[in-house]
Each structure stands twice: as structure tokens, then as C-alpha cells.
Design an enzyme around this catalytic site. Structure first.
Site, short mmCIF file in Angstrom:
data_model
loop_
_atom_site.label_atom_id
_atom_site.label_comp_id
_atom_site.label_asym_id
_atom_site.label_seq_id
_atom_site.Cartn_x
_atom_site.Cartn_y
_atom_site.Cartn_z
CG HIS A 7 38.59 37.69 34.75
ND1 HIS A 7 39.13 37.83 33.49
CD2 HIS A 7 37.39 37.11 34.58
CE1 HIS A 7 38.27 37.37 32.60
NE2 HIS A 7 37.21 36.93 33.23
CG MET F 1 42.21 44.75 41.33
SD MET F 1 42.33 45.66 39.77
CE MET F 1 40.66 46.21 39.43
N PRO F 2 40.07 40.77 42.57
CG PRO F 2 40.48 38.55 43.05
CD PRO F 2 40.21 39.86 43.70
CD GLU F 3 38.67 42.35 37.98
OE1 GLU F 3 39.30 41.50 37.32
OE2 GLU F 3 39.24 43.18 38.69
#
Lengths: 68, 68, 68, 68, 68, 68
Positions: A7, F1-3
Site C-alpha cells: 500500500h 507508509m508504505p504498508e
């Protein structure tokens, strides 16, 4: 199998994506004892106005903080 | 950490998104004993033609039912 | 609809979970114009040995850093 | 409840989506003893440049391999 | 590819799971033009105390409402 | 972030998990221009009876096929 989801906020180039999925696939193959063809990697991009940290949307965070 | 994902049909305004991530972050901070900066919230929007309830796409549901 | 997923390391009490889903549901109802009964919240817990930050598993991070 | 997420590369038609969510909903109703109206299905589409198998992006895989 | 995730409260039998993944796989093969071996289905079970509807945990909802 | 979320069938050792999250974190840092401390990796394990390929649960697949 395994399936990996990354993500991230939008804005990476095709070169960055190509290299990332290659390196993550290699990491999974090396450590989880699977063949490359079984590894699926998907990059889930989001708009900066759809993601927040500390309660503040990325589209409204100072630039320096945005990368954190 | 924690990470929160909100799946919703497209169509919310920036004001709605800004308020939602602020309120959800506050709820997590209050109840899970973490600092705001550790909380990530992502809104995952989908097209109405990509989401269904009762076997019927949101793009083809009556308006009254769509909000349910 | 909407559906909310909260990813967190294991260890919260039932009281904490009950309060969190109540507050998040209220936040979604208030900001996204839906009725409470349409809101689904799921807490996705993970073992500390299944989650990492900065490349280090939570089960092996110093306590002070673990909450971040 | 339950909620079903279908991750697929972009490119399916509305007819394909409509039929898929109808058939998946029927499968869940039949096997998990729930009523249709409780079943949510979301199709999560990704760009071909955001998904990879075997370390290679779908946008750069040979056509024959792409369907695998 | 595609990958399907079914989020459900714990408590289904092995027979129910076996039949569900078979039927969902058939639905995807039929409608999305892929071969069965490319379809991955994962059932993501949650404790009743980790899932809520209407702001109330499933572990604390009346039985009749719980199936909704 | 990011994951990053890694979906895998249960059964990996702590050593395998530790090495995987370290290598994936390094891959993200290298290719997406973020600092290590911003990278979250979660391993989402599933029971073999909760995951299927080709419509057959991993708990019921031949051993040779299971790794695919």
C-alpha cells in the site's frame, strides 16, 4: 502463494514499480522456500487525499513529513 | 500502527474525507493508547460498478437501497 | 457498507475493542451519511512476531519503540 | 457479513462483473447460511503495471502467461 | 490470479469451507475466463469479539441479528 | 507508509519471518525512497484449511502441489 500487497501513495514510476516487485519476489523466494512463479505482488496505490497519518491527509501534510 | 482501511463507494468530498480520518484517528488514539502520529488511515474507494450487496451492483441498485 | 478494518498488534482488552468499534462507527455515521447498521468494523489482530516496523519484528523491538 | 474481495487485473466488462458478484453471492448464501442482503462483494481492480507474478509486472508479461 | 478473500466470523465447518472455495472458484473461472489453478481463495476468519455491525461486537449482539 | 501485507499459509519459523521482513523492508527503502522506520510489514498467516488454490483447500492438496 504467497500474495504480497504493497500500500503506497501514488506517484512512483514504472521503473520503481518494476524493481520493487522484482526485489520483493526475490525476498519471498529466498526466505519462504517457494518458486518465483508462485509469488504474486500487487501495488495498491492511493490518492494523497485518501490517505492520512496523524489524522492529516497526505494531500495536506507538509512535504517533509509526507515521506514519513 | 495501527493501520485502518475504510472501504467505501466513491463520491465523498474532500471535507468528508478530512473529517473522517481526523475522527477515526482520535478514536484509535483514545481507545488503543497510541500517539496520533502512529495512526495511518486509508480510504479505499471503489466504483459503484465494482461493489455489490445482495448480489446486485451498487450501480444498479435503487437509490434508497444504495445507502444501506 | 462502509467496511472498516483496523490492523493492530494483539493485546487489547474486550473493553478497548468495544469502545473502539463504537467510536469508529459513530465517526463513519457522522461523516459519511450512512446509518449505523450499515457500518461493519473488523479488528484484525496479529501476533507481535508477525508484524514489523523499520525491518524489526514487534516481538524484538524495545518496549518504548513498540508503541510507535 | 460476510465480505468478499476479488482482486483482479483491470479489463472485465460490466456484464462479467454483474454475473460474478451474483454467482459469488449465491455461493456464500448456499454454503455459509446467510441471507443474500448480508453479503457484500467488492471487485478490487488493479492496473497491469501494479501487479506482478514471478517478479514480472503483468504489463510486461507475454500474453499467454498473463492469464495465469 | 485472481485472489479472493472471504471475511467471515469464525464457526464454519471444514465441509462448509471446502464447498465454498469450490463454488467461488467455479464462479470466477466461469465469469472471468481464467483456469481454476490460477484462482486463490482465502477465508479470513475473525473472532466474534473482533467484528462489529452497527457499532456492536458480534459477541454481544442478539443471536437473530448476528447472522445479518 | 508504505504498508506491506504478506499472505501466507502457516508454518514459517521465527527466523524465516525475521529475515523476510528485513529483506522486504530493504527492498521498499531502496526502490520507493523512504526511510526504514516508515515501512510496516505484516505477515498474515492462514490455516491450511482456510486457503485454496484450484478450488482445493491446502489442507487437502498433495504435498508437491502445496508449495505452488
Amino acid at each position: 502463494m504467497p500474495e504480497i500487497y504493497v500500500h503506497a501513495v501514488e506517484g512512483r514510476t514504472l521503473d520503481q514499480k518494476r524493481a520493487l516487485v522484482r526485489d520483493i519476489t526475490a525476498a519471498v523466494v529466498k526466505n519462504f522456500n517457494v518458486t518465483p512463479e508462485t509469488v504474486m505482488v500487487q501495488i495498491v496505490e492511493s490518492l494523497k487525499e485518501n490517505k492520512a497519518k496523524g489524522g492529516v491527509l497526505f494531500s495536506e501534510r507538509p512535504v517533509a513529513a509526507a515521506s514519513r
